[in-house]
Design a protein around this motif. Structure first.
Motif, mmCIF file in Angstrom:
data_model
loop_
_atom_site.group_PDB
_atom_site.id
_atom_site.type_symbol
_atom_site.label_atom_id
_atom_site.label_comp_id
_atom_site.label_asym_id
_atom_site.label_seq_id
_atom_site.Cartn_x
_atom_site.Cartn_y
_atom_site.Cartn_z
ATOM 1 N N ALA A 8 35.509 44.104 43.148
ATOM 2 C CA ALA A 8 35.684 43.932 41.701
ATOM 3 C C ALA A 8 36.826 42.961 41.421
ATOM 4 N N ALA A 9 37.895 43.067 42.191
ATOM 5 C CA ALA A 9 39.031 42.158 42.005
ATOM 6 C C ALA A 9 38.622 40.724 42.319
ATOM 7 N N LYS A 10 37.856 40.529 43.402
ATOM 8 C CA LYS A 10 37.387 39.195 43.751
ATOM 9 C C LYS A 10 36.491 38.632 42.651
ATOM 10 N N GLU A 11 35.607 39.484 42.149
ATOM 11 C CA GLU A 11 34.689 39.035 41.103
ATOM 12 C C GLU A 11 35.473 38.574 39.870
ATOM 13 N N ALA A 54 37.789 34.275 36.443
ATOM 14 C CA ALA A 54 38.964 33.696 35.791
ATOM 15 C C ALA A 54 39.210 32.251 36.224
ATOM 16 N N THR A 55 38.895 31.953 37.485
ATOM 17 C CA THR A 55 39.161 30.615 38.002
ATOM 18 C C THR A 55 37.934 29.712 37.980
ATOM 19 N N GLY A 56 36.794 30.269 37.625
ATOM 20 C CA GLY A 56 35.562 29.489 37.605
ATOM 21 C C GLY A 56 34.979 29.274 38.991
ATOM 22 N N ASP A 57 35.391 30.078 39.954
ATOM 23 C CA ASP A 57 34.920 29.969 41.337
ATOM 24 C C ASP A 57 33.697 30.874 41.516
ATOM 25 N N ASP A 58 32.522 30.258 41.465
ATOM 26 C CA ASP A 58 31.291 31.038 41.568
ATOM 27 C C ASP A 58 31.119 31.681 42.939
ATOM 28 N N ASN A 59 31.605 31.028 43.991
ATOM 29 C CA ASN A 59 31.495 31.607 45.339
ATOM 30 C C ASN A 59 32.330 32.881 45.458
ATOM 31 N N LEU A 60 33.531 32.868 44.927
ATOM 32 C CA LEU A 60 34.390 34.049 44.977
ATOM 33 C C LEU A 60 33.799 35.178 44.139
ATOM 34 N N ARG A 61 33.245 34.828 42.993
ATOM 35 C CA ARG A 61 32.607 35.826 42.130
ATOM 36 C C ARG A 61 31.436 36.476 42.854
#
Length: 57
Positions: A17-20, A25-32
């Motif tokens: 959930a934290a990674k998502e 927040a950063t716009g990083d779709d891979n991390l989400r």
């Protein structure tokens, strides 16, 4: 379900959930996406442990 397994699964779910949220927040779709995957894995592991517990009784 052992308390240790339950805690590990919950930690994986919360970490996901934290990674998502960080990815959003950063716009990083891979991390989400990685966060969503981690959450799903944690949930599946918890479900598997519950099934095992149901058959032990």
């Amino acid at each position: 379900m052992s308390a240790l397994d339950k805690a590990k699964n919950k930690a994986e779910e919360l970490g996901g959930a934290a990674k998502e949220h960080a990815g959003e927040a950063t716009g990083d779709d891979n991390l989400r996406a990685e966060g969503q995957t981690d959450q799903a894995k944690g949930n599946l592991k918890q479900a598997g442990e519950k099934v095992k517990d149901a058959f032990k009784d």
